[in-house]
Motif scaffolding. Structure first.
Motif, PDB file in Angstrom:
ATOM      1  N   ARG A   1      -1.404   6.280  -4.690  1.00 17.96           N
ATOM      2  CA  ARG A   1      -2.235   5.368  -3.877  1.00 17.96           C
ATOM      3  C   ARG A   1      -3.561   6.006  -3.496  1.00 17.96           C
ATOM      4  O   ARG A   1      -4.616   5.373  -3.553  1.00 17.96           O
TER       5      ARG A   1
ATOM      6  N   GLU B   1      -7.269   4.656  -4.787  1.00 15.77           N
ATOM      7  CA  GLU B   1      -8.363   4.305  -3.877  1.00 15.77           C
ATOM      8  C   GLU B   1      -9.600   5.156  -4.153  1.00 15.77           C
ATOM      9  O   GLU B   1     -10.729   4.655  -4.111  1.00 15.77           O
TER      10      GLU B   1
ATOM     11  N   THR C   1     -13.110   3.516  -5.347  1.00 15.55           N
ATOM     12  CA  THR C   1     -14.283   3.712  -4.495  1.00 15.55           C
ATOM     13  C   THR C   1     -15.359   4.529  -5.204  1.00 15.55           C
ATOM     14  O   THR C   1     -16.525   4.143  -5.244  1.00 15.55           O
TER      15      THR C   1
ATOM     16  N   SER D   1      -5.812  -3.740  -3.750  1.00 11.46           N
ATOM     17  CA  SER D   1      -5.293  -2.692  -2.882  1.00 11.46           C
ATOM     18  C   SER D   1      -3.897  -3.067  -2.415  1.00 11.46           C
ATOM     19  O   SER D   1      -3.573  -4.244  -2.286  1.00 11.46           O
TER      20      SER D   1
END
Length: 86
Positions: A49, A53, A57, A65
């Motif tokens: 996870r 992310e 990003t 998400s």
């Protein structure tokens, strides 16, 4: 740049899963065409996870998400094209 971020978001999808083969099939990716996707096994679902992310990003890729489950230790990215489903 803004245009580079826009292009990547529309060209690359990133996600996590507990079953890479199933997930690639669900997205319409041919597993034999390894030029269209990449994946990595993480040590835990938390690491997967966090990495997901970070990639979404840092590299402005597309992806939902909060996907996957407690066993999702694979992170994957694929090139979006006609026939794939994000």
């Amino acid at each position: 740049s803004i245009s580079s971020s826009y292009n990547r978001r529309h060209l690359v999808y990133t996600g996590i899963t507990d079953d890479i083969s199933r997930r690639l099939r669900e997205h319409g990716i041919n597993e034999e065409d390894t030029a269209d996707y990449t994946f990595e096994k993480c040590d835990s679902s938390n690491e997967a996870r966090e990495t997901e992310e970070y990639i979404k990003t840092r590299y402005c890729t597309d992806g939902d998400s909060g996907g996957g489950n407690d066993n999702s230790c694979y992170i994957y990215s694929y090139r979006k094209k006609s026939g794939t489903t994000p």
